[in-house]
Design a protein around this motif. Structure first.
Motif, short mmCIF file in Angstrom:
data_model
loop_
_atom_site.label_atom_id
_atom_site.label_comp_id
_atom_site.label_asym_id
_atom_site.label_seq_id
_atom_site.Cartn_x
_atom_site.Cartn_y
_atom_site.Cartn_z
N ALA A 89 -5.71 -22.85 25.44
CA ALA A 89 -6.86 -23.38 25.09
C ALA A 89 -7.26 -22.66 23.91
O ALA A 89 -7.03 -21.55 23.89
CB ALA A 89 -7.85 -23.40 26.29
N TYR A 90 -8.30 -23.36 22.95
CA TYR A 90 -8.75 -22.40 22.00
C TYR A 90 -10.06 -23.27 21.88
O TYR A 90 -10.28 -24.33 21.41
CB TYR A 90 -8.04 -22.76 20.69
N GLU A 91 -11.33 -22.40 21.88
CA GLU A 91 -12.49 -22.90 21.88
C GLU A 91 -12.74 -23.83 22.84
O GLU A 91 -12.52 -23.86 24.11
CB GLU A 91 -13.06 -22.96 20.59
N LYS A 92 -13.08 -25.13 22.51
CA LYS A 92 -13.30 -26.44 23.21
C LYS A 92 -12.04 -27.31 23.23
O LYS A 92 -12.18 -28.31 23.87
CB LYS A 92 -14.57 -27.08 22.75
N ASN A 93 -11.02 -26.89 22.69
CA ASN A 93 -9.79 -27.76 22.44
C ASN A 93 -8.87 -27.24 23.29
O ASN A 93 -8.65 -25.93 23.78
CB ASN A 93 -9.25 -27.68 20.98
N ILE A 94 -8.05 -28.06 24.05
CA ILE A 94 -7.00 -27.86 24.85
C ILE A 94 -5.61 -28.39 24.40
O ILE A 94 -5.88 -29.21 23.73
CB ILE A 94 -7.25 -28.06 26.26
N ALA A 95 -4.64 -27.90 24.78
CA ALA A 95 -3.32 -28.33 24.49
C ALA A 95 -2.27 -28.22 25.63
O ALA A 95 -2.36 -27.29 26.67
CB ALA A 95 -2.65 -27.28 23.29
N VAL A 96 -1.58 -29.31 25.68
CA VAL A 96 -0.56 -29.16 26.87
C VAL A 96 0.81 -29.47 26.32
O VAL A 96 1.18 -30.23 25.46
CB VAL A 96 -0.85 -30.82 27.69
N LYS A 97 1.71 -28.66 26.81
CA LYS A 97 3.31 -28.53 26.47
C LYS A 97 3.90 -29.70 27.39
O LYS A 97 3.73 -29.59 28.45
CB LYS A 97 3.80 -27.09 26.70
N ASN A 98 4.64 -30.56 26.58
CA ASN A 98 5.35 -31.59 27.20
C ASN A 98 6.79 -31.67 26.77
O ASN A 98 6.54 -32.48 25.61
CB ASN A 98 4.56 -32.98 27.21
N ILE A 115 3.81 -30.48 21.90
CA ILE A 115 2.29 -30.00 22.31
C ILE A 115 1.20 -31.10 21.98
O ILE A 115 1.12 -31.38 20.98
CB ILE A 115 1.85 -28.84 21.58
N VAL A 116 0.67 -31.54 23.08
CA VAL A 116 -0.35 -32.66 22.83
C VAL A 116 -1.95 -31.99 22.58
O VAL A 116 -2.07 -31.10 23.68
CB VAL A 116 -0.49 -33.34 24.23
N TRP A 117 -2.44 -31.92 21.59
CA TRP A 117 -3.55 -31.38 21.21
C TRP A 117 -4.93 -32.60 21.86
O TRP A 117 -4.94 -33.17 21.03
CB TRP A 117 -3.84 -31.03 19.94
N VAL A 118 -5.88 -31.82 22.43
CA VAL A 118 -6.92 -32.83 22.78
C VAL A 118 -8.18 -32.18 22.56
O VAL A 118 -8.50 -30.73 22.90
CB VAL A 118 -6.98 -32.93 24.41
N THR A 119 -9.24 -32.85 21.70
CA THR A 119 -10.56 -32.26 21.24
C THR A 119 -11.42 -33.10 22.32
O THR A 119 -11.13 -33.68 22.97
CB THR A 119 -10.92 -32.73 20.02
N PRO A 120 -12.73 -32.29 22.34
CA PRO A 120 -13.68 -32.81 23.09
C PRO A 120 -14.05 -34.23 22.90
O PRO A 120 -14.62 -34.69 23.65
CB PRO A 120 -14.88 -31.80 22.96
N ALA A 155 -15.28 -25.97 33.10
CA ALA A 155 -15.15 -27.27 32.27
C ALA A 155 -13.76 -27.28 31.29
O ALA A 155 -13.19 -28.24 31.26
CB ALA A 155 -16.17 -27.70 31.39
N LEU A 156 -13.51 -25.95 30.73
CA LEU A 156 -12.44 -25.86 29.90
C LEU A 156 -10.94 -26.21 30.67
O LEU A 156 -10.25 -26.80 30.38
CB LEU A 156 -12.43 -24.65 29.15
N TYR A 157 -11.09 -25.44 31.77
CA TYR A 157 -9.74 -25.53 32.60
C TYR A 157 -9.64 -26.91 33.23
O TYR A 157 -8.69 -27.38 33.40
CB TYR A 157 -9.74 -24.39 33.96
N THR A 158 -10.94 -27.39 33.56
CA THR A 158 -10.78 -28.77 34.36
C THR A 158 -10.11 -29.78 33.38
O THR A 158 -9.39 -30.60 33.52
CB THR A 158 -12.29 -29.18 34.72
N ARG A 159 -10.69 -29.63 31.76
CA ARG A 159 -10.06 -30.59 31.04
C ARG A 159 -8.74 -30.33 30.70
O ARG A 159 -7.82 -31.42 30.64
CB ARG A 159 -10.73 -30.30 29.53
N TRP A 160 -8.32 -29.05 30.58
CA TRP A 160 -6.78 -29.04 30.64
C TRP A 160 -6.01 -29.38 31.76
O TRP A 160 -4.80 -29.97 31.49
CB TRP A 160 -6.32 -27.30 30.38
N ALA A 161 -6.24 -28.85 33.11
CA ALA A 161 -5.44 -29.32 34.06
C ALA A 161 -5.70 -30.96 34.21
O ALA A 161 -4.49 -31.47 34.64
CB ALA A 161 -6.22 -28.87 35.34
N SER A 162 -6.76 -31.51 33.75
CA SER A 162 -6.64 -33.04 33.92
C SER A 162 -5.51 -33.53 32.99
O SER A 162 -4.72 -34.39 33.33
CB SER A 162 -8.06 -33.57 33.86
#
Length: 455
Positions: A211-220, A224-229, A243-250
């Motif tokens: 995660a970086y600030e409000k953005n999260i990333a998932v390795k697949n 790497i899939v980059w997801v913004t708010p 909230a940040l972990y919840t977004r990443w885990a989702s």
């Protein structure tokens, strides 16, 4: 194949003068031993290089959530195309073999005999229903013990979905017995048992909280899939997590179960297993059934191009925790609602095509009879609940029941597998204490030439 044959002939031609002098040259054996050691070392270096590349995040391609959705639509089409190809192959096979039947299945209520499985190079162990039962990992431990007893001197590898790389660059994907490791194990009891049995382990999946600030990333896989708010990301509930972990885990959950996610993960698993393959006599692969169905183009056995394997399918029946069951239901509904998954459409299409291909055939009758017998056995004749109900079916038994069978390269789940086991598990023999879920601290996105624009 032609290149391989040419190489072998060239290799034999080079060594022919040496073989002719065996016993005449004192240093010959030493030179051959050095050559063998060098070849082994080179293979080991090649394996280590491949596995290191798998953990080099700077080699990955960063894509947006929108790009992931686009690629996922392509993966959905590929999955449906694969289903149609299978149905067509089944239809053609039953036309060529109008009297095709399944052999008579005999369920046993005893300790499963896995001896036939260990005659193959690969053993795929699939876990059905969910990844939260206790009986499935306990049976895997029994399989590991049986493998070591059957092959006491063999070099054995356990590659599993449930052993994951956590993003520690210093950590190897290959775990040797007794070796300390930062790899995350969903089933620590399986990892501990493999250690005691001197079985190497290979991490197939990744679980890296980035995660970086409000953005999260998932390795697949290689992405790497980059997801913004601003991205429309379906959210799951994670008790006690921010909230940040919840977004990443989702995002991690939905990307991982999407057709694109499953396919890319399978590609990754195949790369890792293939790198380790030359070093082992027996390879056991433990994963969810959705990865090991052996379809035309999407599943791990196909991607590994396996021709010599057994399939052990585990069907746990121990009750699932209601909260866990609710989580699975929510994930399924939201995946369909946000058009990330297409399980409902896929299942309906698969059922329709299979019914169409088998309607009125002796194969359908024998298949229905097998299902009826299984229901009867599981409800009426399961006398010893401490032991599973199981049966095994070999390629030889299928061909014996169908002596005039033509082109035995279709009906993949029955023919190509050589040996199939179905194990219906009751409640676990050993209870494991449930560990509370911990929300980890995030890792910052790695800074590299391909990632600077996202930092």
């Amino acid at each position: 194949m032609k290149k391989l044959i040419t190489f072998l002939f060239a290799f034999l031609f080079i060594l022919a003068p040496v073989w002719g002098q065996r016993g005449k040259t004192p240093d010959l054996d030493k030179r051959l031993q050095i050559s063998i050691r060098t070849l082994t070392t080179n293979k080991n270096l090649e394996m280590q290089k491949t596995l290191r590349q798998e953990t080099d995040i700077n080699l990955l391609k960063v894509i947006s959530w929108q790009e992931f959705l686009r690629l996922n639509e392509k993966a959905k089409e590929r999955l449906l195309a694969s289903t149609r190809l299978e149905a067509k192959a089944l239809e053609l096979q039953l036309k060529e073999n109008p009297n095709m039947v399944l052999p008579q299945i005999e369920y046993k209520n005893s300790v499963p005999d896995y001896s036939h499985a260990f005659t193959h190079k690969y053993i795929f162990i699939s876990e059905n229903i969910s990844h939260d039962t206790k009986s499935a990992p306990q049976e895997v431990i029994n399989i590991l013990k049986a493998a070591r007893n059957a092959r006491p001197n063999a070099k054995i590898l356990l590659a599993q979905e449930f052993l994951s790389w956590t993003g520690e660059s210093k950590d190897s994907l290959l775990k040797k017995p007794g070796q300390n490791s930062e790899l995350y194990s969903s089933y620590p009891e399986v990892t501990q048992a493999a250690d005691k049995l001197k079985i190497d382990q290979l991490a197939l999946d990744d679980i890296i909280y980035m995660a970086y600030e409000k953005n999260i990333a998932v390795k697949n896989g290689k992405y790497i899939v980059w997801v913004t708010p601003q991205d429309k990301l379906p959210l799951l509930k994670y008790k006690g997590c921010d909230a940040l972990y919840t977004r990443w885990a989702s995002a991690y959950q939905f990307i991982g179960i999407s057709p694109f996610g499953v396919l890319e993960r399978n590609y990754q698993w195949a790369r890792r297993i293939k790198a380790a393959e030359p070093h082992y006599d027996l390879i056991l692969v433990y994963a969810g059934s959705g990865h090991l169905n052996n379809t035309y183009s999407n599943d791990l056995p196909t991607l590994l191009k396996c021709k010599d394997f057994a399939h052990i399918a585990l069907f746990p029946t121990d009750p699932i925790d209601q909260a866990v069951e609710k989580d699975y239901e929510t994930r399924f509904l939201k995946g369909e609602q946000y058009a990330i998954t297409n399980d409902q459409q896929q299942n309906q299409e698969e059922t329709r095509l299979q019914e169409q291909a088998t309607r009125g055939t002796t194969f359908k009758q024998s298949l229905d009879q097998t299902k009826e017998e299984e229901t009867h056995q599981s409800r009426e004749n399961w006398k010893n609940k401490k032991l599973p109900l199981w049966f095994s079916l070999t390629k030889e038994e299928i061909l014996q029941a169908n002596p005039n069978y033509k082109t035995p390269n279709a009906l993949k789940n029955y023919i190509d597998a050589h040996c199939t086991y179905k194990i219906i598990l009751a409640e676990p023999r050993i209870e494991q204490e449930q560990k509370p879920e911990v929300c980890p601290a995030p890792k910052t996105m790695p800074i590299g030439p391909k990632h600077k624009s996202y930092i």
